[in-house]
Design a protein around this motif. Structure first.
Motif, short mmCIF file in Angstrom:
data_model
loop_
_atom_site.label_atom_id
_atom_site.label_comp_id
_atom_site.label_asym_id
_atom_site.label_seq_id
_atom_site.Cartn_x
_atom_site.Cartn_y
_atom_site.Cartn_z
N ASN A 126 -7.32 5.31 -6.49
CA ASN A 126 -7.07 4.79 -5.28
C ASN A 126 -6.82 3.10 -5.31
OD1 ASN A 126 -7.18 4.81 -2.19
ND2 ASN A 126 -8.80 3.23 -2.61
N GLU A 127 -7.51 2.63 -6.42
CA GLU A 127 -7.18 1.53 -6.75
C GLU A 127 -5.69 1.09 -7.18
OE1 GLU A 127 -9.51 -1.48 -6.61
OE2 GLU A 127 -10.14 0.04 -5.22
N ILE A 128 -5.31 2.07 -8.21
CA ILE A 128 -3.87 1.96 -8.48
C ILE A 128 -3.05 2.05 -7.38
CG2 ILE A 128 -2.31 3.17 -10.04
CD1 ILE A 128 -4.52 1.64 -11.49
N VAL A 129 -3.07 3.18 -6.46
CA VAL A 129 -2.25 3.41 -5.35
C VAL A 129 -2.31 2.19 -4.34
CG1 VAL A 129 -2.24 4.71 -3.22
CG2 VAL A 129 -2.40 5.83 -5.34
N THR A 130 -3.53 1.56 -4.20
CA THR A 130 -3.56 0.38 -3.11
C THR A 130 -2.98 -0.87 -3.97
OG1 THR A 130 -5.87 1.34 -2.46
CG2 THR A 130 -5.25 -1.33 -2.07
N TRP A 131 -2.90 -0.82 -5.03
CA TRP A 131 -2.13 -1.84 -5.77
C TRP A 131 -0.71 -1.62 -5.71
CZ3 TRP A 131 1.13 -1.58 -10.15
CH2 TRP A 131 1.52 -2.62 -10.72
N ALA A 132 -0.07 -0.46 -6.04
CA ALA A 132 1.28 -0.08 -5.86
C ALA A 132 1.84 -0.44 -4.58
CB ALA A 132 1.30 1.33 -6.43
N LYS A 133 1.12 -0.17 -3.44
CA LYS A 133 1.56 -0.11 -1.99
C LYS A 133 2.15 -1.40 -1.64
CE LYS A 133 -0.06 2.25 1.25
NZ LYS A 133 1.08 3.19 1.73
N PRO A 183 10.41 13.06 -4.95
CA PRO A 183 10.82 11.66 -4.81
C PRO A 183 10.14 11.17 -3.66
CG PRO A 183 12.94 12.93 -5.59
CD PRO A 183 11.62 13.83 -5.25
N MET A 184 9.58 9.80 -3.64
CA MET A 184 8.81 9.12 -2.50
C MET A 184 8.84 7.84 -2.64
SD MET A 184 4.89 10.29 -3.39
CE MET A 184 4.40 9.46 -1.69
N LEU A 185 8.56 7.05 -1.72
CA LEU A 185 8.37 5.58 -1.72
C LEU A 185 7.27 5.26 -1.81
CD1 LEU A 185 11.10 4.32 0.97
CD2 LEU A 185 11.10 4.53 -1.73
N ALA A 186 6.84 4.05 -2.10
CA ALA A 186 5.23 3.65 -2.35
C ALA A 186 4.82 3.26 -1.13
CB ALA A 186 5.21 2.30 -2.97
N ALA A 187 5.43 3.11 0.00
CA ALA A 187 5.02 3.13 1.30
C ALA A 187 4.38 4.28 1.76
CB ALA A 187 6.05 2.74 2.36
N GLU A 188 4.50 5.54 1.22
CA GLU A 188 4.41 6.81 1.79
C GLU A 188 2.95 7.19 1.02
OE1 GLU A 188 8.01 9.71 2.17
OE2 GLU A 188 8.47 8.25 0.64
N LEU A 189 2.62 6.51 0.13
CA LEU A 189 1.40 6.72 -0.55
C LEU A 189 0.26 6.69 0.43
CD1 LEU A 189 1.96 4.90 -4.21
CD2 LEU A 189 1.76 7.45 -3.71
N ILE A 190 -0.80 7.46 0.04
CA ILE A 190 -2.01 7.56 1.13
C ILE A 190 -3.12 7.09 0.53
CG2 ILE A 190 -3.31 8.75 2.41
CD1 ILE A 190 -1.31 10.89 2.91
N LYS A 191 -3.65 6.12 1.08
CA LYS A 191 -5.29 5.44 0.63
C LYS A 191 -6.17 6.47 0.75
CE LYS A 191 -3.71 0.56 1.17
NZ LYS A 191 -4.22 -0.92 1.72
#
Length: 279
Positions: A126-133, A183-191
Motif C-alpha cells: 500500500n505504501e508503494i501504491v500510494t507513492w505511485a499514484k 493494462p491500467m493507469l496509476a490513477a486506477e490503483l486502489i489504496k
C-alpha cells in the motif's frame, strides 16, 4: 531537526513519513490482542530531475524491513524490502513499476516466518501504491504471477493480495496459478487501509522511550519484590529460631485491634456513667 531520519517532513503541501520508523504488529484475528512483532522500517526515495525544466524524469522507492528481536531470540533474523519505480519515458509515455525500483521486471517477497496473514505485505504494498499514484497518468507495468510462486494453500491469498489494489489478471489456467495483470493507469490503483486494524506506525524515539520506561518500571517492581522476599525470609528465620515467642507475638498483634476497640468502648461507658453520677 536534530535527527532528520526520524522526523517527518513536507512535500507538495503534504506531510511525509520519517525515513526510519517502527511498525507494531498485533494478531489480525484477535482485536485488541497483545503485540506479536515489531518491524524496523527504512524508507528510501530517490528522484532524478530534468535539468531543463526541473520536472521529475525518474524516481524510485524502497521500503526495507527488519524484524526487531530480543537478544538470543529463537526467531530467525528476518529482513527484506518492497520497491517501486517511475520513469517519465519518451514516446511511450510514463510508466510505473510496483515491484522494482527500475522499470524492469521485479518480484515481491515477504520473508517473515511466523507472521503470515498479519497484513504486513498489504501495508508495504500500500505504501508503494500510494507513492505511485502521484503520477496518475503513468501506465502501470504488468505484474506477472508464476505457478512456482504459490502452492494450493496460499495461491488464493497471493491472488487476492494483488487484486485488492485494483489489479485485474488474465489467468493462463483455470486454477489461476499463472497470469498477467491487465493494462491500467496509476490513477486506477486502489489504496488499502485494512492494515490499520492491527498495524501501528510508531516514532522510533517514542518507541524506545516506552521500552526504557517499561524497563525502569520492571526494575522497580523487581526491587520491591526482592525487599518483600527478604522480609519474608527474615520472618521465617525468626519463627524457626523461637517458634513459641513468634506464635505468641503473632496472636498478640492479631488481637490488639480488638483490645483497642474494647478499651475505647469501656472508656465511653465510663464517661457516660460518671456524667450520670454527677447529676
Amino acid at each position: 531537526m536534530a535527527l532528520p531520519s526520524f522526523d517527518s517532513g513536507w512535500k507538495d503541501s503534504g506531510r511525509t513519513k520519517p525515513r526510519i520508523y517502527v511498525l507494531e504488529i498485533r494478531d489480525c484475528e484477535k482485536l485488541g490482542s497483545e503485540l506479536v512483532a515489531w518491524l524496523l522500517i527504512e524508507r528510501q526515495e530517490n528522484y532524478r530531475r530534468d535539468a531543463y525544466d526541473d520536472s521529475i524524469c525518474e524516481a524510485s522507492i524502497r521500503l526495507s524491513y527488519q524484524r526487531v528481536l530480543p537478544k538470543y531470540s529463537r526467531h530467525a533474523d528476518s529482513k527484506g524490502y518492497f520497491s517501486g519505480g517511475y520513469s517519465r519515458g519518451f514516446g511511450d509515455g510514463s510508466v510505473i513499476s510496483l515491484t522494482s525500483e527500475s522499470t524492469a521486471k521485479g518480484a515481491v517477497f515477504l520473508d517473515l516466518p511466523g507472521l503470515k496473514g498479519h497484513r504486513i505485505g498489504t501495508y508495504l504494498m500500500n505504501e508503494i501504491v500510494t507513492w505511485a499514484k502521484q503520477w496518475a497518468d503513468a501506465r502501470v507495468l504488468s505484474v506477472e504471477l508464476l505457478a512456482g510462486q504459490a502452492d494450493e494453500e496460499n495461491k488464493s491469498r497471493r491472488n487476492r493480495f494483488y487484486e485488492q489494489f485494483g489489479l485485474v489478471f488474465d489467468y493462463r489456467d483455470p486454477d489461476r496459478r499463472e497470469g498477467l495483470s491487465k493494462p491500467m493507469l496509476a490513477a486506477e490503483l486502489i489504496k488499502v487501509d485494512t492494515w490499520k486494524q492491527n498495524i501501528c506506525e510508531r516514532d522510533v524515539r517514542e518507541y524506545l522511550g516506552e521500552v526504557l520506561y517499561e524497563r525502569e518500571r520492571d526494575g522497580f517492581e523487581l526491587l520491591q519484590r526482592g525487599r518483600a522476599n527478604k522480609d519474608l525470609l527474615d520472618e521465617i528465620k525468626r519463627a524457626e529460631a523461637r517458634p513459641m515467642r513468634w506464635a505468641l507475638r503473632r496472636l498478640l498483634w492479631r488481637f490488639i485491634p480488638s483490645f483497642g476497640q474494647v478499651a475505647i468502648l469501656l472508656g465511653l461507658v465510663a464517661v457516660v456513667w460518671l456524667g450520670l453520677k454527677s447529676r
